[in-house]
Design a protein around this motif. Sequence first.
Motif: not given
Length: 104
Positions: A61-65, A28-35, A52-59
Motif C-alpha cells: 500500500x505504501x508503494x502504491x502511494x 496527502x498521506x491521509x487522502x491516499x490510504x495512510x494514517x 514524521x511518522x505515518x503508517x500504511x496497512x502494508x508495504x
Amino acid sequence: MITCVVEYVIDPAQIASFERFGRRWMELVNQHGGTHHGYFLPGEGASDKALALFSFPSLAAYEDYRTLFGTDPDFVEADRIRDESGCVLRYDRSFMRPMLPESP
C-alpha cells in the motif's frame, strides 16, 4: 501495518515553511490510504531535527502511494514548498512495524 519514520535535518530559520510542508503531507498521506501520526518539531535541545511518522496497512500500500511522487500535481506542489524554501536540508527514511499495547 508498516510505519515510515522520516528523520529530518531542517533549517531552523525556515520552520514556518517546514510546518506548511508538513501540513500538506499529512493531508496527502491521509487522502491516499495512510494514517499520518504527525510531525514532531524541535522543542528543546537541537533545533534542526524533526520527525514524521505515518503508517500504511502494508508495504504494498505504501508503494502504491509512492507511485504518485513526481507525477501527481498535489504531490509535486507539496514538494515545491520544500524545494523553494530550503526548509529541509536532508532526510532519512526507515520502516518499522509497530508493537502496540494489547487490548484488555
